[in-house]
Design a protein around this motif. Structure first.
Motif, PDB file in Angstrom:
ATOM      1  N   ALA A 114      -9.342  13.112  14.030  1.00 26.30           N
ATOM      2  CA  ALA A 114     -10.160  14.272  13.667  1.00 26.30           C
ATOM      3  C   ALA A 114      -9.911  14.668  12.213  1.00 26.30           C
ATOM      4  N   ALA A 115      -8.656  14.549  11.768  1.00 24.28           N
ATOM      5  CA  ALA A 115      -8.341  14.835  10.365  1.00 24.28           C
ATOM      6  C   ALA A 115      -9.029  13.826   9.450  1.00 24.28           C
ATOM      7  N   PHE A 116      -9.042  12.568   9.871  1.00 21.76           N
ATOM      8  CA  PHE A 116      -9.780  11.548   9.109  1.00 21.76           C
ATOM      9  C   PHE A 116     -11.252  11.927   8.995  1.00 21.76           C
ATOM     10  N   ASP A 117     -11.837  12.341  10.113  1.00 27.90           N
ATOM     11  CA  ASP A 117     -13.261  12.681  10.129  1.00 27.90           C
ATOM     12  C   ASP A 117     -13.556  13.847   9.185  1.00 27.90           C
ATOM     13  N   GLU A 118     -12.666  14.831   9.182  1.00 27.65           N
ATOM     14  CA  GLU A 118     -12.879  16.004   8.341  1.00 27.65           C
ATOM     15  C   GLU A 118     -12.946  15.628   6.865  1.00 27.65           C
ATOM     16  N   LEU A 119     -12.170  14.623   6.469  1.00 29.60           N
ATOM     17  CA  LEU A 119     -12.148  14.184   5.071  1.00 29.60           C
ATOM     18  C   LEU A 119     -13.088  13.017   4.805  1.00 29.60           C
ATOM     19  N   LYS A 120     -13.789  12.559   5.831  1.00 31.47           N
ATOM     20  CA  LYS A 120     -14.771  11.472   5.702  1.00 31.47           C
ATOM     21  C   LYS A 120     -14.137  10.214   5.098  1.00 31.47           C
ATOM     22  N   LEU A 121     -12.976   9.834   5.624  1.00 34.29           N
ATOM     23  CA  LEU A 121     -12.294   8.653   5.125  1.00 34.29           C
ATOM     24  C   LEU A 121     -12.976   7.386   5.609  1.00 34.29           C
ATOM     25  N   THR A 122     -12.934   6.365   4.795  1.00 31.55           N
ATOM     26  CA  THR A 122     -13.477   5.072   5.190  1.00 31.55           C
ATOM     27  C   THR A 122     -12.526   4.406   6.171  1.00 31.55           C
ATOM     28  N   GLU A 123     -12.988   3.340   6.833  1.00 31.20           N
ATOM     29  CA  GLU A 123     -12.129   2.638   7.778  1.00 31.20           C
ATOM     30  C   GLU A 123     -10.938   2.015   7.059  1.00 31.20           C
ATOM     31  N   GLU A 124     -11.143   1.491   5.866  1.00 28.85           N
ATOM     32  CA  GLU A 124     -10.026   0.930   5.115  1.00 28.85           C
ATOM     33  C   GLU A 124      -8.986   1.994   4.812  1.00 28.85           C
ATOM     34  N   GLU A 125      -9.426   3.178   4.422  1.00 26.86           N
ATOM     35  CA  GLU A 125      -8.503   4.257   4.120  1.00 26.86           C
ATOM     36  C   GLU A 125      -7.756   4.716   5.363  1.00 26.86           C
ATOM     37  N   ARG A 126      -8.468   4.809   6.477  1.00 27.92           N
ATOM     38  CA  ARG A 126      -7.831   5.219   7.734  1.00 27.92           C
ATOM     39  C   ARG A 126      -6.741   4.238   8.145  1.00 27.92           C
ATOM     40  N   GLN A 127      -7.021   2.948   7.987  1.00 28.51           N
ATOM     41  CA  GLN A 127      -6.060   1.938   8.400  1.00 28.51           C
ATOM     42  C   GLN A 127      -4.801   1.987   7.537  1.00 28.51           C
ATOM     43  N   LEU A 128      -4.975   2.253   6.260  1.00 26.10           N
ATOM     44  CA  LEU A 128      -3.812   2.389   5.382  1.00 26.10           C
ATOM     45  C   LEU A 128      -2.916   3.538   5.846  1.00 26.10           C
ATOM     46  N   VAL A 129      -3.537   4.636   6.277  1.00 30.77           N
ATOM     47  CA  VAL A 129      -2.754   5.788   6.749  1.00 30.77           C
ATOM     48  C   VAL A 129      -2.116   5.487   8.095  1.00 30.77           C
ATOM     49  N   ARG A 130      -2.894   4.925   9.005  1.00 30.63           N
ATOM     50  CA  ARG A 130      -2.350   4.601  10.333  1.00 30.63           C
ATOM     51  C   ARG A 130      -1.120   3.714  10.219  1.00 30.63           C
ATOM     52  N   ASN A 131      -1.187   2.755   9.312  1.00 32.64           N
ATOM     53  CA  ASN A 131      -0.090   1.796   9.157  1.00 32.64           C
ATOM     54  C   ASN A 131       1.058   2.340   8.314  1.00 32.64           C
ATOM     55  N   LYS A 132       0.871   3.552   7.769  1.00 29.19           N
ATOM     56  CA  LYS A 132       1.851   4.104   6.824  1.00 29.19           C
ATOM     57  C   LYS A 132       2.210   3.052   5.785  1.00 29.19           C
TER      58      LYS A 132
END
Length: 410
Positions: free
Chosen positions: A341-359
Motif C-alpha cells: 500500500a505504501a508502494f501504491d501511494e508513491l506510485k513506485l514502478t515494479e523495478e523500484e518495488r523489487q529493490l525495496v523488497r529485496n533491501k
C-alpha cells in the motif's frame, strides 16, 4: 547544438488568465490586451521553438517563506498548473525538458550561480498567465518549458545586474547543449504597479515607456538601478522587471523590438514585447560540452562510487520520496503494516518495488537513491548505518568493522 532565437517580455498579471478562462477576448475592456498577444502567438507559430525558457516568480503558491530560494530551476519532465485558491486553471499540464534542464543546472552552478533545484512544484500565474495567450494548448502544448524562478517577493532581491548576469550564464549553458534545439527566452513581470499600502494603484506609463526604450538601447542604465529606484519609478511590485533583465542578458548585445504593446486597465500596466537578436553583436557561441558537469569529469573511473546528480534525482524522485517520508510516523506505520500500500501511494514502478523488497542497498544507490533518505528506511528496518555500509560492500558487519581504525566505537 541548442540556440536561442529571440526573447519575449510579458506581464504575468493573474487577471489575464482569469479573463482568458472566462473567454473575454472580445470584451471591449480586454480586447486591447488580447490583441497585443496575437502577434506573439503568430511569431511563435512561425519560429516553432522547442523550448520556452521562462524567468518567472512564484507568488507563494509552490514556494513559501520557510524556504524561499533566490534562484531556482525546474527539472521535472512535466509541470502542472497551480491551484492559487480558486481551483486549478483549465489548462493542460506542460512538458518540461529534463535533459536540457539538468544540463543548464550543471552549467549554472559551475558558473557560480548557486541554483536551487525543484521538481513536482506547480507553476502559478507567474508562468501560466501569459503562456495560454502565446501558445496553443488544445489538447497539448506544442513544446516544452524550462522554468527558472527568481525571488522578487522577499527582500533582499537579486540585483538587476545579477539577473542580467544570470541571463548571460543561461545563454552559455543553452549554447553548450549538444542536441539541436531552438529556445526562446521569456522574461515576465511588470510593468508599473503597486498592490500594497497607501500607494496601492500607483502607475507611471511614462516610466514604462522609458524602461522599454532603455531595455533595448541602454540596458546598462537599468542594471545600475537599485530596487528602491525601480520602486520609486514604477511602484513596489514593479521591481519584478529584474526578470526581464535576466531575459535581456540571455540575448545578444543589440536587439530589435519587432512588436510591443502595453495596456493599463486597472492596477498594472500589462505589457508584451518580442525581441529579435542582432547575431553579429553577440559573443562567440559557447563550445558544446561533452560532459555538462565538468567538476565530475572522471568520477566514473573511481571504483564503487556513484554520484547523485540531477538526472538520477529526476529518475528516482518517487523512490527517494518513499524513503524521505519515513520521517512521518503515520507513513512508517503504513510501511510496517502494508508495504504494498505504501508502494501504491508513491506510485513506485515494479523495478523500484523489487529493490525495496529485496533491501538491495547497493542497487538502490545505483538506481538513484540518495543515502541520506535511504538511512531513514534503515531506521525503520532497525539497521544501523554501519550495517548498511557493510551490505553495500558485500560484507558482514563484523567483517566491515575489522576494516575500521576503532571497531569498538561502533
Amino acid at each position: 547544438m541548442a540556440r536561442i532565437i529571440g526573447g519575449i517580455g510579458t506581464s504575468h498579471v493573474p487577471t489575464i488568465g482569469l479573463a482568458y478562462d472566462k473567454k473575454r477576448q472580445n470584451d471591449p475592456a480586454w480586447a486591447p490586451l488580447f490583441e497585443g498577444y496575437k502577434p506573439v502567438a503568430k511569431w511563435l507559430e512561425e519560429k516553432k521553438p522547442d523550448v520556452l525558457l521562462f524567468f518567472y516568480n512564484d507568488h507563494a503558491n509552490s514556494f513559501f517563506f520557510d524556504c524561499y530560494p533566490t534562484f531556482s530551476i525546474g527539472v521535472s519532465p512535466e509541470f502542472e498548473m497551480a491551484d492559487e485558491g480558486a481551483g486549478r486553471r483549465p489548462l493542460p499540464g506542460v512538458k518540461g525538458h529534463a535533459k536540457l534542464a539538468a544540463h543548464v543546472t550543471d552549467c549554472l552552478v559551475n558558473d557560480e550561480f548557486d541554483m536551487a533545484v525543484f521538481q513536482d512544484r506547480d507553476l502559478d500565474h507567474g508562468c501560466n498567465s501569459p503562456l495560454g495567450l502565446m501558445w496553443p494548448h488544445e489538447p497539448t502544448w506544442p513544446g516544452a518549458i524550462l522554468p527558472i524562478a527568481i525571488n522578487v517577493l522577499q527582500h533582499p532581491l537579486p540585483t538587476a545586474r545579477r539577473c542580467f548576469k544570470l541571463g548571460q550564464a543561461v545563454r552559455r549553458a543553452v549554447e553548450s547543449y549538444p542536441e539541436d534545439l531552438t529556445v526562446v527566452i521569456v522574461g515576465t513581470g511588470g510593468l508599473s504597479h503597486q498592490i500594497h499600502g497607501e500607494r496601492t494603484g500607483f502607475n507611471d506609463t511614462d516610466w514604462d515607456e522609458e524602461f522599454l526604450r532603455l531595455f533595448v538601447e541602454k540596458p546598462e542604465a537599468l542594471m545600475n538601478m537599485t530596487h528602491a529606484e525601480l520602486i520609486r519609478r514604477g511602484g513596489a511590485e514593479s521591481a519584478e522587471v529584474i526578470m526581464w533583465m535576466a531575459m535581456r542578458g540571455a540575448l545578444t548585445n543589440k536587439i530589435n523590438c519587432v512588436h510591443q504593446n502595453h495596456y493599463l486597465a486597472t492596477t498594472t500596466n500589462m505589457a508584451v514585447a518580442i525581441y529579435e537578436q542582432d547575431e553579429a553583436s553577440g559573443p562567440p557561441p559557447a563550445p558544446v560540452k561533452t560532459i555538462s558537469n565538468s567538476e565530475l569529469a572522471g568520477v566514473e573511473e573511481i571504483e564503487g562510487t556513484y554520484a547523485f546528480d540531477v538526472p538520477h534525482s529526476v529518475k528516482a524522485l518517487n523512490l527517494n520520496r518513499f524513503f524521505w517520508r519515513h520521517r512521518e510516523p503515520a507513513f512508517r506505520e503504513l510501511v510496517m503494516r502494508d508495504l504494498e500500500a505504501a508502494f501504491d501511494e508513491l506510485k513506485l514502478t515494479e523495478e523500484e518495488r523489487q529493490l525495496v523488497r529485496n533491501k538491495d542497498w547497493l542497487g538502490l544507490v545505483k538506481y538513484g537513491v540518495s543515502f541520506f533518505v535511504l538511512e531513514k528506511f534503515a531506521r525503520v528496518q532497525r539497521m544501523s548505518n554501519l550495517e548498511v555500509y557493510a551490505r553495500m560492500r558485500g560484507e558482514t558487519l563484523e567483517e566491515f568493522l575489522k576494516t575500521r581504525r576503532v571497531p569498538e566505537s561502533a
